[in-house]
Write a protein that holds these residues in place. Sequence first.
Motif, short mmCIF file in Angstrom:
data_model
loop_
_atom_site.label_atom_id
_atom_site.label_comp_id
_atom_site.label_asym_id
_atom_site.label_seq_id
_atom_site.Cartn_x
_atom_site.Cartn_y
_atom_site.Cartn_z
N TRP A 125 26.84 -8.12 2.73
CA TRP A 125 25.98 -8.98 2.09
C TRP A 125 25.22 -8.77 1.59
CZ3 TRP A 125 22.28 -13.66 0.82
CH2 TRP A 125 22.13 -13.84 -0.12
N PRO A 126 25.40 -7.12 0.81
CA PRO A 126 24.46 -6.48 0.38
C PRO A 126 23.22 -6.90 -0.51
CG PRO A 126 26.72 -5.69 -0.71
CD PRO A 126 26.74 -6.93 0.40
N LEU A 127 21.83 -6.88 -0.11
CA LEU A 127 21.38 -7.41 -1.33
C LEU A 127 19.47 -6.66 -1.18
CD1 LEU A 127 19.90 -10.33 -2.08
CD2 LEU A 127 19.42 -10.41 0.17
N VAL A 128 19.32 -6.67 -2.50
CA VAL A 128 18.22 -5.12 -2.78
C VAL A 128 17.52 -6.84 -3.19
CG1 VAL A 128 17.48 -4.03 -4.59
CG2 VAL A 128 19.19 -3.36 -3.73
N LEU A 129 15.63 -7.14 -2.33
CA LEU A 129 15.07 -7.52 -1.92
C LEU A 129 13.98 -6.61 -3.11
CD1 LEU A 129 15.40 -8.37 1.14
CD2 LEU A 129 16.08 -10.11 -0.85
N LYS A 130 13.43 -7.19 -3.61
CA LYS A 130 12.18 -7.52 -4.29
C LYS A 130 11.02 -7.91 -4.38
CE LYS A 130 14.95 -5.70 -8.15
NZ LYS A 130 15.22 -5.31 -10.16
N GLU A 131 10.19 -8.13 -4.29
CA GLU A 131 9.32 -8.78 -4.35
C GLU A 131 8.69 -9.38 -5.25
OE1 GLU A 131 4.53 -9.20 -2.31
OE2 GLU A 131 4.24 -7.00 -3.50
N SER A 132 8.58 -11.23 -4.80
CA SER A 132 7.71 -12.05 -5.76
C SER A 132 6.84 -12.79 -6.02
CB SER A 132 9.08 -13.50 -5.73
OG SER A 132 9.08 -13.36 -3.78
N ARG A 156 1.17 -1.55 0.04
CA ARG A 156 0.22 0.18 0.14
C ARG A 156 0.86 1.22 0.38
NH1 ARG A 156 -3.19 -2.82 3.44
NH2 ARG A 156 -2.69 -1.70 5.34
N SER A 157 2.33 1.48 1.05
CA SER A 157 2.83 2.55 0.36
C SER A 157 4.38 2.32 -1.04
CB SER A 157 3.93 2.13 2.00
OG SER A 157 3.29 1.77 3.17
N GLY A 158 3.84 1.38 -1.56
CA GLY A 158 4.11 1.11 -2.49
C GLY A 158 5.33 1.27 -2.60
N VAL A 159 6.21 0.64 -2.11
CA VAL A 159 7.59 -0.34 -1.72
C VAL A 159 7.38 -0.96 -2.74
CG1 VAL A 159 8.60 -1.96 -0.26
CG2 VAL A 159 7.66 -0.01 0.61
N ARG A 160 7.98 -1.01 -3.89
CA ARG A 160 9.41 -1.90 -4.88
C ARG A 160 10.17 -3.09 -4.93
NH1 ARG A 160 4.12 -1.41 -5.82
NH2 ARG A 160 3.44 -0.11 -7.20
N LYS A 161 10.45 -1.90 -3.45
CA LYS A 161 12.30 -3.36 -3.31
C LYS A 161 12.58 -2.64 -2.21
CE LYS A 161 15.03 -0.53 -6.93
NZ LYS A 161 15.98 -0.42 -8.25
N PHE A 162 14.18 -3.36 -1.81
CA PHE A 162 14.28 -1.75 -0.76
C PHE A 162 15.54 -3.24 -0.21
CE2 PHE A 162 12.07 -5.49 1.55
CZ PHE A 162 12.47 -6.34 2.48
N LYS A 163 17.06 -2.21 -0.18
CA LYS A 163 17.69 -2.85 0.71
C LYS A 163 18.09 -3.11 1.82
CE LYS A 163 22.89 -2.13 -0.41
NZ LYS A 163 23.96 -0.86 -0.86
N VAL A 164 19.33 -4.15 2.22
CA VAL A 164 18.95 -5.06 3.72
C VAL A 164 20.76 -5.08 2.94
CG1 VAL A 164 16.97 -5.97 3.63
CG2 VAL A 164 18.64 -8.04 2.98
N LYS A 165 21.50 -4.99 4.26
CA LYS A 165 22.55 -6.01 4.81
C LYS A 165 22.75 -6.80 6.00
CE LYS A 165 25.11 -1.53 3.28
NZ LYS A 165 25.77 0.15 3.31
N LEU A 166 23.41 -8.04 5.42
CA LEU A 166 23.51 -9.50 6.81
C LEU A 166 24.81 -9.76 6.51
CD1 LEU A 166 20.97 -11.21 3.68
CD2 LEU A 166 20.30 -9.60 6.00
N HIS A 167 25.41 -9.82 7.37
CA HIS A 167 26.43 -10.60 7.83
C HIS A 167 25.94 -12.29 8.01
CE1 HIS A 167 29.69 -11.40 10.93
NE2 HIS A 167 30.02 -11.61 10.02
N VAL A 168 26.92 -12.88 7.03
CA VAL A 168 26.95 -14.29 6.41
C VAL A 168 28.42 -15.08 6.87
CG1 VAL A 168 24.75 -13.49 5.55
CG2 VAL A 168 26.30 -13.45 4.12
N LEU A 169 27.89 -16.36 6.70
CA LEU A 169 28.76 -16.44 6.64
C LEU A 169 28.73 -17.72 5.34
CD1 LEU A 169 32.27 -18.43 7.52
CD2 LEU A 169 30.22 -19.29 9.41
#
Length: 103
Positions: free
Chosen positions: A96-103, A34-47
């Motif tokens: 891990w910089p990751l851009v997430l889009k809705e699937s 509803r807010s119009g979010v199409r994608k956003f970025k997260v940063k994950l500390h991964v091994l």
Amino acid sequence: TPLYSSAASDVYKRQQQPHLMTALHIIFTDKMRRSGVRKFKVKLHVLILKNGKVHLKSIKENPYPELNPAIRKLTKKARFSPPQRHDKAVQAEFIWPLVLKES
């Protein structure tokens, strides 16, 4: 003159960065849609383990914390090519910089 030294080239050849091998799927909340979010970025500390599986150490940045459970689930399904150094599989730890889009 060459753009890189042969020593640097040798180091590059001995180290292989992991590459994501699986598609990532996430479902946004109704509020995000509803807010119009199409994608956003997260940063994950991964091994990244020797077999390419991902161990999530922490979620460093996420503007939508309500999706943290979905992000944890997503990382459990993610697979990378095994990181290599000197032609041997190794573990790799990074942000891990990751851009997430809705699937």
